[in-house]
Every structure is written in structure tokens, then in C-alpha cells.
Design a protein around this motif. Structure first.
Motif, PDB file in Angstrom:
ATOM      1  N   SER A 197       0.817  -1.206   0.000  1.00 15.39           N
ATOM      2  CA  SER A 197       0.000   0.000   0.000  1.00 15.39           C
ATOM      3  C   SER A 197       0.858   1.267   0.000  1.00 15.39           C
ATOM      4  O   SER A 197       0.550   2.241  -0.683  1.00 15.39           O
ATOM      5  N   GLY A 305      -6.281   3.157   5.336  1.00 12.47           N
ATOM      6  CA  GLY A 305      -6.498   1.738   5.165  1.00 12.47           C
ATOM      7  C   GLY A 305      -7.249   1.235   6.374  1.00 12.47           C
ATOM      8  O   GLY A 305      -7.543   2.002   7.301  1.00 12.47           O
ATOM      9  N   GLY A 316      -7.423  -1.424   1.647  1.00  9.99           N
ATOM     10  CA  GLY A 316      -6.264  -0.578   1.412  1.00  9.99           C
ATOM     11  C   GLY A 316      -6.253   0.017   0.022  1.00  9.99           C
ATOM     12  O   GLY A 316      -7.142  -0.228  -0.800  1.00  9.99           O
ATOM     13  N   THR A 317      -5.228   0.824  -0.223  1.00  6.43           N
ATOM     14  CA  THR A 317      -5.051   1.493  -1.505  1.00  6.43           C
ATOM     15  C   THR A 317      -3.652   1.180  -2.022  1.00  6.43           C
ATOM     16  O   THR A 317      -2.863   0.518  -1.349  1.00  6.43           O
ATOM     17  N   ARG A 322      -5.672   6.711  -4.678  1.00  7.50           N
ATOM     18  CA  ARG A 322      -6.152   6.968  -3.327  1.00  7.50           C
ATOM     19  C   ARG A 322      -7.264   8.012  -3.378  1.00  7.50           C
ATOM     20  O   ARG A 322      -7.319   8.837  -4.290  1.00  7.50           O
ATOM     21  N   ARG A 331      -8.519  -6.078  -0.215  1.00  6.31           N
ATOM     22  CA  ARG A 331      -7.262  -6.580  -0.751  1.00  6.31           C
ATOM     23  C   ARG A 331      -7.341  -8.080  -1.030  1.00  6.31           C
ATOM     24  O   ARG A 331      -8.152  -8.803  -0.439  1.00  6.31           O
TER      25      ARG A 331
END
Length: 514
Positions: A197, A305, A316-317, A322, A331
Motif C-alpha cells: 500500500s 487503510g 487498502g489502496t 487513493r 485486498r
């Protein structure tokens, strides 16, 4: 393993010792950890773990035995964690704010018969009925890597990915602290997930000054180990000295909580605001309104996240994708849904409780102390209210326990806080329920004003009126010098609720009845 974990070269055994051995082989001379004046390479880190493990074994500690520690951020905490893992024992880092019955309770729950402790906490230990062996930092009693007479021992090959590496106690903000059994693999999955992430690489330097008894700081160590980078163990958070500390650490990545971001943003601009190398910060629970000002002022991108002590980075990213105020998407290796009070999945856009699970072996904690091991793949109810957008992105709404029920409506305390925080005079704010004379709740706000600024509570209430439903407007407002925080920077709303309405509290109903 997932493609993500393959790219990060996680060891097949998914244990902490196997990770240490692999990194010592691949990155032996690279700086692994810096704590104060102590700098340790990857090769030295593995050797320190082996030596500490041998020293622990000479105290009769073996596989599965719990060893507690109560001290501030020091290299000895890392040595003990890795030494226990090498031996197959279990590290129990204790919240340094614990005392009295609460301290006795966590020691008893953990089953620890050995305790590493700083002298400053000895008086608290004497208030408990702990009868085990105490190792006082600064004395020769401490088993560690500095005794040249003790050889290192081979890692215990019987240790598995699902064996408990650490017992972490929850903050206990809604009851007594609960011990969470965290297996070896969970730390490695944390390192892989958050590392992906943040876009971590072997040249990154990770600075974290949050306490090592908290999953945030503890897992920063494993993010560094998985990436082959450097972990810098920082000092207690200070608004005034923070950016100087970041610069001194040479960090490229920093770790903050939402309250810390607000405090740094509210500080007067200084010459050190951009005199550092940090480019991104893991900063869960940061309001969307602070993202752009923080990046423009400090040159640091905020990353959000979702994960807890019991779980992992479920939402998450990734770099370049984002959204301010959003937790991210689910995820690989994890699953999530949003449910109502009856456990039924709600429609996209409707708030509900976040429920999560994983199919990664050891991806989540194996359960709480005194409870049976959790069955792999079970859904976990997180106690957090979120919204899933139609495109799969999740947005945090509130803790379930912080929802305020007023006049038949559910009110998000986070939404009211966000509205109040937009007033230029407000530095920090916490919103919470207090009892109503008509049953249900009333909305109360504790507000910390920016230095040198004032605002009339009626003006503040009118300021948020266009942003909130009428039933969400705070009836009670208290101006306070500071909010009660946990050691990890979370607002202790149970303290505010217990304090309730005081003689100096402003009451909108009293004003309107005049």
C-alpha cells in the motif's frame, strides 16, 4: 501465496525467524534497525535474536512460554520480541499506562512468569501480585545480546506460521483489556500488505514513534523487514519537535494517527515543515479535509487503510490510486461485507457494521486469550460502521459504540466532529452521547480551540447548522484545554461520557428558553 507476497519474497515458512535468516543472507550489511544511538544491520539483527534466545533459554524459557515487557521504545524491546520468536516463546508488550488492577489483570491473563521492566515502572509492579522473575533495565539481570559469553542458538525449526509470536492487549476503552494471540504469519502478512500500500522498497526508511505495545509500531518493524528497508524506532510524539525528529531519522515514510495529523496541521507554520525526506505517511482515521492542506504544507501524502489488532490490512489502496477520506478496497486474500444489526448485508451506500475474513493462513489473529482458537475463514465483526460505495470503495463512518441515538435517529459522532472541525477556531473536537431527560441521547461536544482564538458556542452551533440534520446539532458544548487520549493518540470518549455535563457546559436548550 498471493502474487503480491511473491514479489516481496516472503519466506515459505512464514515465521519471524525464517524472515530474519532470509534478510540476513540477502541484506546482511544493510541497516535494519536504529533505536536511539544503537544501529543494527540485518546480519547483526539475526545474531542478536539468536543470542537473546539462548539467554532466555538459560532462564528456563521455552516454546510457548510468555515473556512480558513494560518499557518505553528501546532496542531491548525489539531484541526481546525477536529473541522470543527465535525460541518459539511469546512476547507480551504491556501498555505503559497500565497500573493497579488493570496491570495485574493483563499479567495474570498472559501467564507471563518473566518481566522486562524499566525502573520507573517498578512501583506499579509492586501494586500487583506478580511473583515471577523481573529483569530491570540497566542492570546485569537483563537477558540480551550484549553478553559475549553467550553463544547464539539455532532457530527452533518446530516453530510454525500459526504459533503465537506476541500477545497484544487491546486498549480496553470499553472494558477490560483483552489479550489477542498474534501468530508469526500475521506479522509477515502485515508487512507485505502495508508495504504494498505504501509502495515500500529496500531504500525506504520508516520512522515510527508510536509505542511498541501497539500494533501500528510493532508492524512497522515487519514492514521494514519484509521490504528489506530500515526501521527507525522513534520517541514519544511531540507536536513541537516532530518534524525535526523526522529529519534526524532520514525517514522517507512516517506513521501518524488522525489526531496527530490534526495537531500538526493546527500548529503554527515553521521553517522545518518541509526540511525532511518523508514523502508519505500511513495515517488511518484522518479526516478528508486535512489531506490536501497536509500534503501542500509538509510535502507528505496521507495513506489510509483498515486493519485491527485482530485482523490485518483488509482494506487498502495503492500508490497513484487513493481517495481522501476513504479506506480503500478489499485486498487480495481478504473478504468484507457491511451488515445491519441482524447480520444481513446492506445495500451499497447504507451504513452498517464492517465484517471481515481471510483465507490467508495466519493472516488474522487466532483469537483472544481464554477463548478457543478462531476457525480459519470465520467472519469477524469489527465494531466499526462503514459505507461501501457502488464501485467497491469503503468509507469509515463511526465506531458502532459511538453512534448517538436521538429522537429516533442514528447520528454519526464522526460526522458531527467533521462539521465542527471545519470552523477556523477549532483545533480538535470529540462528540459523544450524554443521557437525555426524555430517554435516548443528547449530543455533546468537547472542543479544543486553536491558540489565541475564541468563538461563542452559539456561533459555533449555527456554523454547523447548514451541514447537519437538525437532530444532529450538538445541544451541549464544552471548551476544554485538551482531550483525554490513550497512549496511542485515540480519544478516550468513555472519560468524556463519564464526565458528562458540568456546571460550565453550554446548553443550547437553556439559551433558547431565555
Amino acid at each position: 501465496m498471493t502474487p503480491e507476497s511473491d514479489s516481496l519474497l516472503l519466506p515459505a515458512a512464514m515465521t519471524i525467524p525464517s524472515l530474519l535468516v532470509q534478510r540476513a543472507t540477502e541484506r546482511g550489511d544493510h541497516l535494519a534497525v536504529r533505536a536511539g544511538d544503537v544501529e543494527v544491520s540485518y546480519r547483526e539483527l539475526a545474531q542478536r535474536a539468536a543470542t537473546t534466545a539462548e539467554a532466555l533459554s538459560r532462564h528456563g524459557i521455552g516454546r510457548g512460554d510468555a515473556v512480558a515487557a513494560m518499557c518505553a521504545n528501546r532496542i531491548e524491546m525489539i531484541d526481546l520480541l525477536l529473541g522470543c520468536s527465535w525460541l518459539g516463546a511469546v512476547m507480551v508488550p504491556l501498555n505503559t499506562a497500565l497500573r493497579g488492577a488493570a496491570l495485574h489483570s493483563v499479567l495474570e491473563q498472559s501467564g507471563a512468569r518473566h518481566l522486562l521492566i524499566e525502573p520507573t515502572f517498578l512501583s506499579r509492579l509492586q501494586q500487583t501480585r506478580f511473583t515471577g522473575e523481573s529483569w530491570i533495565l540497566g542492570t546485569s539481570s537483563v537477558p540480551g545480546p550484549d553478553d559475549s559469553r553467550i553463544p547464539g542458538r539455532a532457530a527452533d525449526l518446530a516453530v510454525t506460521a500459526l504459533d503465537t509470536a506476541a500477545i497484544l492487549f487491546t486498549s480496553g476503552t470499553t472494558g477490560h483489556p483483552k489479550g489477542v494471540r498474534c501468530p508469526h504469519a500475521q506479522s509477515l502478512w502485515w508487512g507485505a500488505g502495508v508495504g504494498a500500500s505504501l509502495g515500500l522498497g529496500p531504500d525506504d526508511v520508516l520512522y515510527n514513534g508510536l509505542p511498541l505495545f501497539h500494533t501500528n509500531a510493532l508492524n512497522t518493524l515487519f514492514q521494514a523487514l519484509v521490504a528489506g528497508g530500515t526501521f527507525v524506532l522513534g520517541e514519544h510524539f511531540s507536536v513541537r519537535r516532530y518534524w525535526a525528529q523526522v529529519a534526524d531519522s532520514d525517514a522517507t515514510v512516517i506513521y501518524l494517527l488522525g489526531a496527530m495529523v490534526a495537531m500538526l496541521t493546527g500548529r503554527e507554520p515553521g521553517t522545518d515543515d518541509k526540511k525532511h525526506r518523508a514523502t508519505r505517511a500511513l495515517a488511518p482515521a484522518t479526516p478528508a479535509r486535512l489531506w490536501t492542506p497536509f500534503r501542500e504544507r509538509f510535502g507528505v501524502e496521507l495513506v489510509d487503510g483498515y486493519g485491527t489488532t485482530e485482523t490485518n490490512l483488509v482494506l487498502g489502496t495503492v500508490p497513484g490510486d487513493r481517495r481522501p477520506g476513504c479506506l480503500g478496497t478489499v485486498r487480495d486474500g481478504y473478504d468484507a461485507k457491511v451488515v445491519d444489526d441482524a447480520g444481513a448485508t446492506v445495500a451499497d451506500g447504507v451504513p452498517g457494521e464492517l465484517v471481515v475474513r481471510t483465507d490467508l493462513p495466519g493472516g488474522f489473529a487466532t483469537g483472544y486469550l481464554s477463548e478457543p482458537p478462531r476457525v480459519a475463514g470465520d467472519w469477524i465483526y469489527t465494531g466499526d460502521r462503514v459505507v461501501r460505495e457502488p464501485d467497491g470503495w469503503y468509507r469509515f463512518v463511526d465506531r458502532v459504540r459511538d453512534v448517538i441515538r436521538r429522537r429516533g435517529e442514528n447520528i454519526s459522532s464522526a460526522e458531527v466532529e467533521e462539521a465542527l472541525a471545519r470552523h477556523p477556531a477549532v483545533a480538535q473536537v470529540a462528540v459523544f452521547p450524554v443521557p437525555s431527560e426524555l430517554a435516548e441521547d443528547e449530543v455533546m461536544a468537547a472542543v479544543v480551540l486553536r491558540e489565541g482564538m475564541q468563538v461563542d458556542p452559539d456561533v459555533l452551533r449555527h456554523h454547523v447548522a447548514p451541514q447537519l440534520a437538525y437532530f444532529a446539532l450538538p445541544r451541549f458544548i464544552d471548551f476544554v484545554s485538551e482531550l483525554p487520549l490513550t497512549e496511542t493518540g485515540k480519544v478516550r470518549k468513555e472519560v468524556l461520557r463519564a464526565r458528562g455535563v458540568g456546571s460550565g457546559t453550554w446548553d443550547a436548550d437553556a439559551v433558547s428558553s431565555r
